[in-house]
Design a protein around this motif. Structure first.
Motif, PDB file in Angstrom:
ATOM      1  N   ALA A  43       0.825  -1.203   0.000  1.00 37.02           N
ATOM      2  CA  ALA A  43       0.000   0.000   0.000  1.00 37.02           C
ATOM      3  C   ALA A  43       0.863   1.258   0.000  1.00 37.02           C
ATOM      4  N   VAL A  44       1.993   1.213   0.692  1.00 31.33           N
ATOM      5  CA  VAL A  44       2.908   2.359   0.694  1.00 31.33           C
ATOM      6  C   VAL A  44       3.489   2.562  -0.704  1.00 31.33           C
ATOM      7  N   ASP A  45       3.833   1.465  -1.371  1.00 27.16           N
ATOM      8  CA  ASP A  45       4.333   1.565  -2.745  1.00 27.16           C
ATOM      9  C   ASP A  45       3.296   2.207  -3.656  1.00 27.16           C
ATOM     10  N   ARG A  46       2.034   1.814  -3.476  1.00 30.04           N
ATOM     11  CA  ARG A  46       0.974   2.379  -4.324  1.00 30.04           C
ATOM     12  C   ARG A  46       0.764   3.863  -4.025  1.00 30.04           C
ATOM     13  N   LEU A  47       0.900   4.256  -2.760  1.00 32.63           N
ATOM     14  CA  LEU A  47       0.790   5.670  -2.422  1.00 32.63           C
ATOM     15  C   LEU A  47       1.912   6.482  -3.063  1.00 32.63           C
ATOM     16  N   CYS A  48       3.097   5.902  -3.145  1.00 34.55           N
ATOM     17  CA  CYS A  48       4.197   6.578  -3.839  1.00 34.55           C
ATOM     18  C   CYS A  48       3.874   6.754  -5.321  1.00 34.55           C
ATOM     19  N   ASP A  49       3.286   5.722  -5.914  1.00 40.15           N
ATOM     20  CA  ASP A  49       2.867   5.827  -7.313  1.00 40.15           C
ATOM     21  C   ASP A  49       1.807   6.914  -7.480  1.00 40.15           C
ATOM     22  N   LEU A  50       0.861   6.952  -6.549  1.00 33.19           N
ATOM     23  CA  LEU A  50      -0.209   7.941  -6.614  1.00 33.19           C
ATOM     24  C   LEU A  50       0.340   9.356  -6.461  1.00 33.19           C
ATOM     25  N   ALA A  51       1.297   9.539  -5.550  1.00 41.98           N
ATOM     26  CA  ALA A  51       1.899  10.860  -5.361  1.00 41.98           C
ATOM     27  C   ALA A  51       2.540  11.357  -6.654  1.00 41.98           C
ATOM     28  N   LEU A  52       3.196  10.466  -7.376  1.00 39.03           N
ATOM     29  CA  LEU A  52       3.801  10.837  -8.659  1.00 39.03           C
ATOM     30  C   LEU A  52       2.736  11.260  -9.660  1.00 39.03           C
ATOM     31  N   GLN A  53       1.655  10.500  -9.729  1.00 36.29           N
ATOM     32  CA  GLN A  53       0.583  10.833 -10.661  1.00 36.29           C
ATOM     33  C   GLN A  53      -0.035  12.190 -10.329  1.00 36.29           C
ATOM     34  N   VAL A  54      -0.276  12.418  -9.045  1.00 35.54           N
ATOM     35  CA  VAL A  54      -0.869  13.684  -8.635  1.00 35.54           C
ATOM     36  C   VAL A  54       0.070  14.852  -8.928  1.00 35.54           C
ATOM     37  N   LYS A  55       1.338  14.672  -8.623  1.00 39.22           N
ATOM     38  CA  LYS A  55       2.309  15.750  -8.866  1.00 39.22           C
ATOM     39  C   LYS A  55       2.393  16.082 -10.355  1.00 39.22           C
ATOM     40  N   ASN A  56       2.314  15.061 -11.197  1.00 41.28           N
ATOM     41  CA  ASN A  56       2.347  15.300 -12.643  1.00 41.28           C
ATOM     42  C   ASN A  56       1.121  16.067 -13.117  1.00 41.28           C
ATOM     43  N   ILE A  57       0.005  15.893 -12.433  1.00 40.75           N
ATOM     44  CA  ILE A  57      -1.224  16.595 -12.800  1.00 40.75           C
ATOM     45  C   ILE A  57      -1.202  18.035 -12.303  1.00 40.75           C
ATOM     46  N   VAL A  58      -0.876  18.226 -11.028  1.00 37.57           N
ATOM     47  CA  VAL A  58      -1.010  19.563 -10.426  1.00 37.57           C
ATOM     48  C   VAL A  58       0.220  20.437 -10.648  1.00 37.57           C
ATOM     49  N   GLY A  59       1.363  19.830 -10.983  1.00 36.58           N
ATOM     50  CA  GLY A  59       2.561  20.596 -11.248  1.00 36.58           C
ATOM     51  C   GLY A  59       3.419  20.827 -10.020  1.00 36.58           C
ATOM     52  N   PRO A  60       4.645  21.266 -10.227  1.00 35.85           N
ATOM     53  CA  PRO A  60       5.622  21.364  -9.139  1.00 35.85           C
ATOM     54  C   PRO A  60       5.330  22.452  -8.118  1.00 35.85           C
ATOM     55  N   ASN A  61       4.475  23.419  -8.454  1.00 35.43           N
ATOM     56  CA  ASN A  61       4.217  24.526  -7.528  1.00 35.43           C
ATOM     57  C   ASN A  61       3.078  24.242  -6.549  1.00 35.43           C
ATOM     58  N   VAL A  62       2.449  23.087  -6.678  1.00 31.73           N
ATOM     59  CA  VAL A  62       1.362  22.702  -5.781  1.00 31.73           C
ATOM     60  C   VAL A  62       1.889  21.676  -4.781  1.00 31.73           C
ATOM     61  N   LYS A  63       1.647  21.933  -3.500  1.00 31.80           N
ATOM     62  CA  LYS A  63       2.133  21.027  -2.460  1.00 31.80           C
ATOM     63  C   LYS A  63       1.246  19.780  -2.381  1.00 31.80           C
ATOM     64  N   VAL A  64       1.893  18.626  -2.293  1.00 28.38           N
ATOM     65  CA  VAL A  64       1.190  17.354  -2.175  1.00 28.38           C
ATOM     66  C   VAL A  64       1.457  16.791  -0.779  1.00 28.38           C
ATOM     67  N   ILE A  65       0.381  16.410  -0.095  1.00 22.52           N
ATOM     68  CA  ILE A  65       0.457  15.950   1.283  1.00 22.52           C
ATOM     69  C   ILE A  65      -0.216  14.584   1.393  1.00 22.52           C
ATOM     70  N   TYR A  66       0.358  13.707   2.210  1.00 24.49           N
ATOM     71  CA  TYR A  66      -0.363  12.534   2.648  1.00 24.49           C
ATOM     72  C   TYR A  66      -0.721  12.736   4.116  1.00 24.49           C
ATOM     73  N   ALA A  67      -2.004  12.645   4.429  1.00 20.43           N
ATOM     74  CA  ALA A  67      -2.459  12.821   5.812  1.00 20.43           C
ATOM     75  C   ALA A  67      -2.547  11.460   6.483  1.00 20.43           C
ATOM     76  N   ALA A  68      -1.566  11.138   7.296  1.00 23.25           N
ATOM     77  CA  ALA A  68      -1.524   9.852   7.989  1.00 23.25           C
ATOM     78  C   ALA A  68      -2.288   9.938   9.301  1.00 23.25           C
ATOM     79  N   ASP A  69      -2.907   8.845   9.675  1.00 23.50           N
ATOM     80  CA  ASP A  69      -3.523   8.764  10.990  1.00 23.50           C
ATOM     81  C   ASP A  69      -2.429   8.888  12.061  1.00 23.50           C
ATOM     82  N   TRP A  70      -2.794   9.434  13.204  1.00 25.47           N
ATOM     83  CA  TRP A  70      -1.830   9.600  14.300  1.00 25.47           C
ATOM     84  C   TRP A  70      -1.188   8.278  14.706  1.00 25.47           C
TER      85      TRP A  70
END
Length: 249
Positions: free
Chosen positions: A14-41
């Motif tokens: 699941a962590v590997d897939r989240l890394c893949d997803l982060a790449l996809q999102v960053k490619n969509i929104v561009g380098p000037n948009v901050k990408v965050i993963y909100a982890a449970d405490w």
């Protein structure tokens, strides 16, 4: 719980897939948009066996900010705690700092941490140090490399709110509940003081740089929460994490 599932090869799929997803999102929104993963405490730090399973995601170049939904327990009292200093001290003591409970459901049988690196409420230690998996294998985490945001924090409007802020009151839902030791009484002051203590603790912090308080509601008052024909969650409002107005001392 998906991010703690470990495959036979030692990876966390699941962590590997989240890394893949982060790449996809960053490619969509561009380098000037901050990408965050909100982890449970209970998720952001480490997992079963002492593995820092999310470090691959935290060190990923497409994740700009470490997000924590910060519903950390500050107390384990049998009645509401109103003393702001006691509540603030709860961020650096007790469960998650000095020990964990062997019986986490009933909060019984405290077990001291054998190694401080596993103290999940010690955000400062986690943030400022290298991490090592079992076998003394250093992870990819780089200390001080990214800011931390509390993407959520808050407390219910019940007695003993600071005991278990991760429990949400929602009648009819399987995971509805009230904090441990709570009598199920509305207690806006307990919520208010826990929020004040949290703000005081992290004010001006160079570790936790932003905090998002859960929850403000954009629905129009008093139609919400009173229009049950429109919104189904009105019964949760008196006891929930919605921010109450407290008057007087």
């Amino acid at each position: 719980g998906l991010t703690k599932v470990r495959a036979g090869d030692g990876s966390y799929p699941a962590v590997d897939r989240l890394c893949d997803l982060a790449l996809q999102v960053k490619n969509i929104v561009g380098p000037n948009v901050k990408v965050i993963y909100a982890a449970d405490w209970s998720e952001y730090h480490h997992t079963d066996g002492g593995y820092f399973n999310l470090d691959k995601l935290w060190s990923n170049p497409n994740i700009d900010i470490i997000g924590i939904d910060a519903y950390f327990p500050l107390t384990n009292a049998f009645e509401s705690t109103y003393d702001i200093q006691t509540l603030e001290n709860g961020w650096t003591s007790g469960e998650g700092w000095d020990f964990y409970y062997a019986d986490s459901v009933n909060k019984l049988n405290p077990v001291p941490f054998a190694d401080g690196k596993y103290a999940w409420k010690n955000i400062k230690y986690w943030y400022e140090n290298n991490h090592y998996d079992p076998g003394n294998i250093q992870t990819s985490w780089v200390p001080l490399s990214k800011p931390i945001w509390f993407t959520e924090y808050g407390f219910p409007s019940t007695d003993c709110a600071s005991n278990q802020p991760n429990v949400f009151y929602s009648p009819g839902m399987y995971d509805s509940g009230i904090p441990i030791h709570s009598q199920g009484k509305i207690d806006n002051m307990a919520q208010y003081m826990a929020i004040l203590a949290t703000e005081k603790k992290w004010k001006g912090s160079n570790i936790v740089q932003q905090k998002m308080l859960w929850t403000w509601d954009a629905r129009p008052y008093p139609e919400y929460p009173n229009r049950n024909d429109v919104w189904a969650d009105g019964a949760s409002w008196p006891y929930g994490h919605w921010i109450a107005i407290v008057t007087g001392k």
